[in-house]
Design a protein around this motif. Sequence first.
Motif, PDB file in Angstrom:
ATOM      1  N   PRO A  17       0.848  -1.265   0.179  1.00  0.00           N
ATOM      2  CA  PRO A  17       0.172   0.110  -0.019  1.00  0.00           C
ATOM      3  C   PRO A  17       0.717   1.367  -0.131  1.00  0.00           C
ATOM      4  CG  PRO A  17      -0.111  -0.948   2.084  1.00  0.00           C
ATOM      5  CD  PRO A  17       0.799  -2.100   1.383  1.00  0.00           C
ATOM      6  N   LEU A  18       0.476   2.190  -0.685  1.00  0.00           N
ATOM      7  CA  LEU A  18       1.112   3.449  -0.859  1.00  0.00           C
ATOM      8  C   LEU A  18       0.600   4.369   0.427  1.00  0.00           C
ATOM      9  CD1 LEU A  18       0.712   4.205  -4.545  1.00  0.00           C
ATOM     10  CD2 LEU A  18       2.772   4.367  -3.573  1.00  0.00           C
ATOM     11  N   PRO A  19       1.627   5.186   0.847  1.00  0.00           N
ATOM     12  CA  PRO A  19       1.287   5.826   2.097  1.00  0.00           C
ATOM     13  C   PRO A  19       0.268   6.945   1.709  1.00  0.00           C
ATOM     14  CG  PRO A  19       3.658   6.068   1.606  1.00  0.00           C
ATOM     15  CD  PRO A  19       3.064   5.190   0.485  1.00  0.00           C
ATOM     16  N   LYS A  20       0.101   7.590   0.534  1.00  0.00           N
ATOM     17  CA  LYS A  20      -0.904   8.361  -0.041  1.00  0.00           C
ATOM     18  C   LYS A  20      -1.137   8.013  -1.381  1.00  0.00           C
ATOM     19  CE  LYS A  20       1.790  12.505  -0.273  1.00  0.00           C
ATOM     20  NZ  LYS A  20       1.950  13.838   0.063  1.00  0.00           N
ATOM     21  N   PRO A  21      -2.471   7.952  -1.747  1.00  0.00           N
ATOM     22  CA  PRO A  21      -2.645   7.997  -3.212  1.00  0.00           C
ATOM     23  C   PRO A  21      -1.966   8.863  -4.240  1.00  0.00           C
ATOM     24  CG  PRO A  21      -4.808   8.145  -2.056  1.00  0.00           C
ATOM     25  CD  PRO A  21      -3.739   8.732  -0.968  1.00  0.00           C
ATOM     26  N   LEU A  22      -1.815   8.229  -5.211  1.00  0.00           N
ATOM     27  CA  LEU A  22      -1.080   9.047  -6.391  1.00  0.00           C
ATOM     28  C   LEU A  22      -1.695   9.208  -7.575  1.00  0.00           C
ATOM     29  CD1 LEU A  22       2.313   7.101  -7.045  1.00  0.00           C
ATOM     30  CD2 LEU A  22       2.083   9.376  -5.907  1.00  0.00           C
ATOM     31  N   TYR A  31      -1.924   1.448  -4.376  1.00  0.00           N
ATOM     32  CA  TYR A  31      -0.976   0.420  -4.024  1.00  0.00           C
ATOM     33  C   TYR A  31       0.052   0.074  -5.051  1.00  0.00           C
ATOM     34  CZ  TYR A  31      -3.649  -2.907  -6.469  1.00  0.00           C
ATOM     35  OH  TYR A  31      -4.486  -3.647  -7.499  1.00  0.00           O
ATOM     36  N   ARG A  32       1.117  -0.608  -4.963  1.00  0.00           N
ATOM     37  CA  ARG A  32       1.946  -1.158  -5.974  1.00  0.00           C
ATOM     38  C   ARG A  32       1.903  -2.625  -5.840  1.00  0.00           C
ATOM     39  NH1 ARG A  32       2.665   2.600  -9.824  1.00  0.00           N
ATOM     40  NH2 ARG A  32       3.761   4.286  -8.978  1.00  0.00           N
ATOM     41  N   SER A  33       2.143  -3.326  -6.706  1.00  0.00           N
ATOM     42  CA  SER A  33       2.151  -4.558  -6.783  1.00  0.00           C
ATOM     43  C   SER A  33       3.214  -5.279  -7.619  1.00  0.00           C
ATOM     44  CB  SER A  33       0.783  -5.406  -7.033  1.00  0.00           C
ATOM     45  OG  SER A  33       0.333  -5.181  -8.407  1.00  0.00           O
ATOM     46  N   VAL A  48      16.108 -15.327  -8.867  1.00  0.00           N
ATOM     47  CA  VAL A  48      14.859 -14.542  -8.693  1.00  0.00           C
ATOM     48  C   VAL A  48      14.645 -13.464  -9.300  1.00  0.00           C
ATOM     49  CG1 VAL A  48      13.415 -13.069  -6.896  1.00  0.00           C
ATOM     50  CG2 VAL A  48      15.230 -14.781  -6.007  1.00  0.00           C
ATOM     51  N   GLY A  49      13.504 -13.506  -9.867  1.00  0.00           N
ATOM     52  CA  GLY A  49      13.036 -12.388 -10.766  1.00  0.00           C
ATOM     53  C   GLY A  49      11.706 -11.810 -10.264  1.00  0.00           C
ATOM     54  N   TYR A  50      11.158 -10.723 -11.184  1.00  0.00           N
ATOM     55  CA  TYR A  50       9.956 -10.237 -10.844  1.00  0.00           C
ATOM     56  C   TYR A  50       9.383  -9.490 -11.791  1.00  0.00           C
ATOM     57  CZ  TYR A  50      11.960  -5.454 -10.487  1.00  0.00           C
ATOM     58  OH  TYR A  50      12.583  -4.249 -10.736  1.00  0.00           O
ATOM     59  N   ALA A  51       7.918  -9.219 -11.684  1.00  0.00           N
ATOM     60  CA  ALA A  51       7.300  -8.360 -12.447  1.00  0.00           C
ATOM     61  C   ALA A  51       6.669  -7.419 -11.802  1.00  0.00           C
ATOM     62  CB  ALA A  51       6.191  -9.373 -13.433  1.00  0.00           C
ATOM     63  N   TYR A  52       6.446  -6.207 -12.566  1.00  0.00           N
ATOM     64  CA  TYR A  52       5.646  -5.043 -11.834  1.00  0.00           C
ATOM     65  C   TYR A  52       4.403  -5.111 -12.351  1.00  0.00           C
ATOM     66  CZ  TYR A  52       5.325   0.098 -10.679  1.00  0.00           C
ATOM     67  OH  TYR A  52       5.030   1.612 -10.164  1.00  0.00           O
ATOM     68  N   SER A  53       3.544  -5.986 -11.551  1.00  0.00           N
ATOM     69  CA  SER A  53       2.291  -6.480 -11.743  1.00  0.00           C
ATOM     70  C   SER A  53       1.272  -5.722 -12.023  1.00  0.00           C
ATOM     71  CB  SER A  53       1.899  -7.538 -11.249  1.00  0.00           C
ATOM     72  OG  SER A  53       1.972  -7.335  -9.716  1.00  0.00           O
ATOM     73  N   ILE A 364       8.234  -9.760   1.691  1.00  0.00           N
ATOM     74  CA  ILE A 364       7.440 -10.418   0.405  1.00  0.00           C
ATOM     75  C   ILE A 364       6.436 -11.339   0.970  1.00  0.00           C
ATOM     76  CG2 ILE A 364       7.688 -11.918  -1.390  1.00  0.00           C
ATOM     77  CD1 ILE A 364      10.590 -10.673  -1.917  1.00  0.00           C
ATOM     78  N   TYR A 365       6.870 -12.017   1.999  1.00  0.00           N
ATOM     79  CA  TYR A 365       5.763 -12.873   2.555  1.00  0.00           C
ATOM     80  C   TYR A 365       4.622 -12.275   3.140  1.00  0.00           C
ATOM     81  CZ  TYR A 365       9.365 -16.600   2.030  1.00  0.00           C
ATOM     82  OH  TYR A 365      10.475 -17.500   1.550  1.00  0.00           O
ATOM     83  N   GLU A 366       4.887 -11.188   3.921  1.00  0.00           N
ATOM     84  CA  GLU A 366       4.065 -10.424   4.463  1.00  0.00           C
ATOM     85  C   GLU A 366       3.046  -9.536   3.605  1.00  0.00           C
ATOM     86  OE1 GLU A 366       2.063  -8.735   7.564  1.00  0.00           O
ATOM     87  OE2 GLU A 366       3.459 -10.225   7.688  1.00  0.00           O
ATOM     88  N   PHE A 367       3.692  -8.944   2.597  1.00  0.00           N
ATOM     89  CA  PHE A 367       2.912  -8.075   1.663  1.00  0.00           C
ATOM     90  C   PHE A 367       2.107  -9.345   0.545  1.00  0.00           C
ATOM     91  CE2 PHE A 367       6.072  -5.007   2.270  1.00  0.00           C
ATOM     92  CZ  PHE A 367       5.025  -3.790   2.941  1.00  0.00           C
ATOM     93  N   SER A 368       2.332 -10.445   0.690  1.00  0.00           N
ATOM     94  CA  SER A 368       1.611 -11.604  -0.336  1.00  0.00           C
ATOM     95  C   SER A 368       0.439 -12.303   0.308  1.00  0.00           C
ATOM     96  CB  SER A 368       2.739 -12.557  -0.809  1.00  0.00           C
ATOM     97  OG  SER A 368       3.708 -11.995  -1.485  1.00  0.00           O
ATOM     98  N   LYS A 369       0.335 -12.014   1.676  1.00  0.00           N
ATOM     99  CA  LYS A 369      -0.923 -12.459   2.447  1.00  0.00           C
ATOM    100  C   LYS A 369      -2.043 -12.112   2.005  1.00  0.00           C
ATOM    101  CE  LYS A 369       1.514 -13.322   6.708  1.00  0.00           C
ATOM    102  NZ  LYS A 369       1.527 -12.570   8.572  1.00  0.00           N
TER     103      LYS A 369
END
Length: 369
Positions: A17-22, A31-33, A48-53, A364-369
């Motif tokens: 979650p973002l601190p305030k909306p953009l 939020y960013r995912s 490890v890789g990632y996507a800006y989903s 990562i685990y916490e934000f993925s719950k």
Amino acid sequence: MTTDSIKLIESFEAKVPLPKPLNVGSTVITYRSYTVVRVTTQDGIVGVGYAYSRGLPIKPILDTMISPVAIGATAEDPNAVRKTILATYWHSAEHGTFSAAVSALDIALQDIVGKRKGKSIAALLGATTREIPIYSVIGYHYGEDESGLIEEIEYAQSRGVNSFKMVVGAQTPERDATRLAVTRAKVGEGVHIAVDAFRSFKTLENAVARVNAIKGSTISFVEDPFLESEGALAIALREITGVPVSFGESQASSKMIEQVLHYNQVDVVRLDALIIGGVDEFMTAATAAYEKGVTVATHIHTEVHAQLAAAIPNLYPGGLEYLDPIYNIDLFHLLIENPIEIRNGNAVVSDAPGFGIEWNWPAIYEFSK
């Protein structure tokens, strides 16, 4: 099955979650995912890789479509794995969301290659550069006046940054003109200032009015004035205003970039390894741009793109795009332990094996719950 075969592919959808909306163009973001992909080989090497989903269903694509095809393949040949996946799902091969999922896996596999060989991705690509200039993205929050913008500029300058890109299009042309004039006065002449419209201009008439309002501040390029499929409008905007145009970060293959270059739709081509298909596709597109005399601007993800940009001769003179963690705009820094080092306005290219990213797995685990 060999020791370097892919044994396990895990994916995690981290929603931060973002601190305030953009306000980004005409969109409000709360939020960013990120879809983080962890690949383990038979002999225990982990990449490890990632996507800006951006909230898109990349994790289900990885879990249900890509993983069944990739498991058992040789991790040491990421390009072959990518081609097998695209051949299997030819109907989706060059669609952005699917390509983002493929890109995430490719980055993880490239990370494995680097770790097995004990070399950074930059070294594997033949780079010798250790530091790359950056340009700082500023102006996401308009505020009631320009005091916040001035603070952002001064902070970037205190870090040695001497190139900028400003967000435009969320408010009136007059307000954007004021913000650009303030920025130019603050940084002086000869400093690169680009603008990002986030595809918010919609019509050629609106785009011309907005670009004409700001071009007196000497703009290096206007990014994403329209959807990327509207290259004819980009050409018209350049011809009418004389301001260079840039886009490309959402193109899902090097072939798509080659078409954009063929039709002379961009002056600075934007490349994103997390969308285009991964490392090899990024490098192929950068080479195509070089052959056309076009410079390349990267799309954030500095930890990944520093490794690739170090190996290309046609990086945009302003440098790598950089979104400082202090602004809490993309929040990627919360998922890693070692955000890229900025030294006197330059990104320091990690020489650690692979991409050199140390992941914060508890976060990562916490934000993925």
